[in-house]
Write an enzyme that holds these catalytic residues in place. Structure first.
Site, PDB file in Angstrom:
ATOM      1  N   ASP A  46       0.844  -1.201   0.000  1.00  0.00           N
ATOM      2  CA  ASP A  46       0.000   0.000   0.000  1.00  0.00           C
ATOM      3  C   ASP A  46       0.878   1.249   0.000  1.00  0.00           C
ATOM      4  OD1 ASP A  46       0.892  -0.074   2.618  1.00  0.00           O
ATOM      5  OD2 ASP A  46      -1.060   0.358   3.518  1.00  0.00           O
ATOM      6  N   SER A  47       2.208   1.062   0.079  1.00  0.00           N
ATOM      7  CA  SER A  47       3.139   2.173  -0.127  1.00  0.00           C
ATOM      8  C   SER A  47       2.935   2.782  -1.519  1.00  0.00           C
ATOM      9  CB  SER A  47       4.592   1.701   0.034  1.00  0.00           C
ATOM     10  OG  SER A  47       4.822   0.521  -0.723  1.00  0.00           O
ATOM     11  N   GLU A 116      -1.442  -5.432   8.363  1.00  0.00           N
ATOM     12  CA  GLU A 116      -0.720  -4.739   9.432  1.00  0.00           C
ATOM     13  C   GLU A 116      -1.413  -5.017  10.764  1.00  0.00           C
ATOM     14  OE1 GLU A 116       0.113  -0.590   8.847  1.00  0.00           O
ATOM     15  OE2 GLU A 116       0.872  -0.915   6.815  1.00  0.00           O
ATOM     16  N   GLU A 183       8.792  -4.120  10.997  1.00  0.00           N
ATOM     17  CA  GLU A 183       9.201  -2.810  10.471  1.00  0.00           C
ATOM     18  C   GLU A 183       9.754  -1.892  11.557  1.00  0.00           C
ATOM     19  OE1 GLU A 183       6.437  -0.954   7.804  1.00  0.00           O
ATOM     20  OE2 GLU A 183       7.631   0.873   7.655  1.00  0.00           O
TER      21      GLU A 183
HETATM   22  O1  KIV Z   1       3.442  -1.121   1.748  1.00  0.00           O
HETATM   23  C1  KIV Z   1       4.604  -1.505   1.828  1.00  0.00           C
HETATM   24  O2  KIV Z   1       5.438  -1.286   0.938  1.00  0.00           O
HETATM   25  C2  KIV Z   1       4.987  -2.257   3.001  1.00  0.00           C
HETATM   26  C3  KIV Z   1       6.444  -2.508   3.214  1.00  0.00           C
HETATM   27  C4  KIV Z   1       7.074  -1.249   3.660  1.00  0.00           C
HETATM   28  C5  KIV Z   1       6.694  -3.650   4.134  1.00  0.00           C
HETATM   29  O3  KIV Z   1       4.169  -2.606   3.776  1.00  0.00           O
END
Ligand code: KIV
Length: 276
Positions: A46-47, A116, A183
């Protein structure tokens, strides 16, 4: 290098024998490239909300956005395992929502989902796994909970946090998670978690003792204006792109592009084998 398709079982078996390399990708072309480079897992994170869409956090990311990214990556038919990240509000509201949305990820081409949260989401993880969908946990810093925990801050510095993180990992393993991302957590805490659970741990900003590592592709390529402190920049693609596009702009302005090999005339039709 073993070129057969990576499954969740393969990833679990890597614990203790081979480090797991995971990277994010959000589209077809990037998925082809990172897969060709030999990653074990492609995380459609979701980044994407921040590095692709320019949001300031991952909160605005929707299921529709994620499904588009997941299907784009899946069309690359990567050898790597494809994990779809469950966005904010896609699994918190109810077990039914969580299972349904995780199912949509699978229908779009993901082979597992990431959630998460720790012990507070153990019931959600259990229900998704019961539906036949492999789940990757994500503990330590949870960016989707940044408002609650006071920002993107280091985790595992106090004894209370340390115990909580270790307990979260235990609960996720018990609930059926096949691996756990840790993380921005103190390296010694991540090491303890790694020894404590039988499933692989995958670190981001949490030191070298995990069973694998994950980074955001835009950070390692030098495309992110303000990368996190734990990311390593392997290239400076920003400069390369600016220089290439700058050259293109200059050539257009000066009438140097297109040159003769980039266009055709109607009278060439008779001689061209590609014309219809
Ligand atoms: O959304 C993402 O890229 C992540 C990573 C930072 C683990 O959750």
């Amino acid at each position: 290098m073993n070129m057969s398709k990576k499954t969740v079982r393969d990833i679990v078996k890597m614990k203790g024998s081979e480090k797991i390399a995971m990277i994010t990708a959000y589209d077809y072309i990037t998925a082809r490239l990172v897969d060709g480079a030999g990653v074990d897992i492609i995380l459609v994170g979701d980044s994407a909300g921040m590095v692709v869409h320019g949001f300031e956090s991952t909160h605005p990311v929707s299921m529709d956005m994620m499904l588009l990214h997941v299907s784009s990556v899946a069309r690359a038919k990567p050898r790597a395992l494809v994990v779809g990240d469950m966005p904010f509000l896609s699994y918190e509201t109810s077990i039914e929502d969580a299972v349904w949305n995780a199912g949509l990820m699978i229908k779009s081409g993901a082979e597992a989902v990431k959630i998460e949260g720790g012990s507070e989401y153990a019931d959600v993880v259990k229900a998704i796994v019961r539906a036949g969908i492999p789940v990757m946990g994500h503990i330590g810093l949870n960016p989707q909970r940044a408002l609650l925990i006071g920002g993107y801050r280091k985790r595992g510095l106090s004894d209370v946090e340390r115990e909580r993180i270790i307990e979260d990992a235990r609960e996720l393993e018990k609930a059926g998670a096949f691996s756990i991302v840790i993380e921005y957590t103190a390296a010694d805490v991540a090491e303890e978690v790694t020894k404590e659970v039988s499933v692989p741990t995958i670190c981001i900003g949490s030191g070298p003792y995990c069973d694998g590592q994950v980074l955001v592709i835009h950070d390692i390529l030098g495309l992110t204006p303000t990368p996190p402190p734990f990311a390593k920049k392997y290239a400076d693609l920003s400069s390369i792109i600016k220089s290439c596009v700058g050259k293109y702009v200059e050539e257009v302005k000066k009438g140097l592009f297109p040159s003769r090999e980039h266009y055709f005339y109607s009278y060439e039709r008779k001689h061209s084998s590609s014309s219809t």
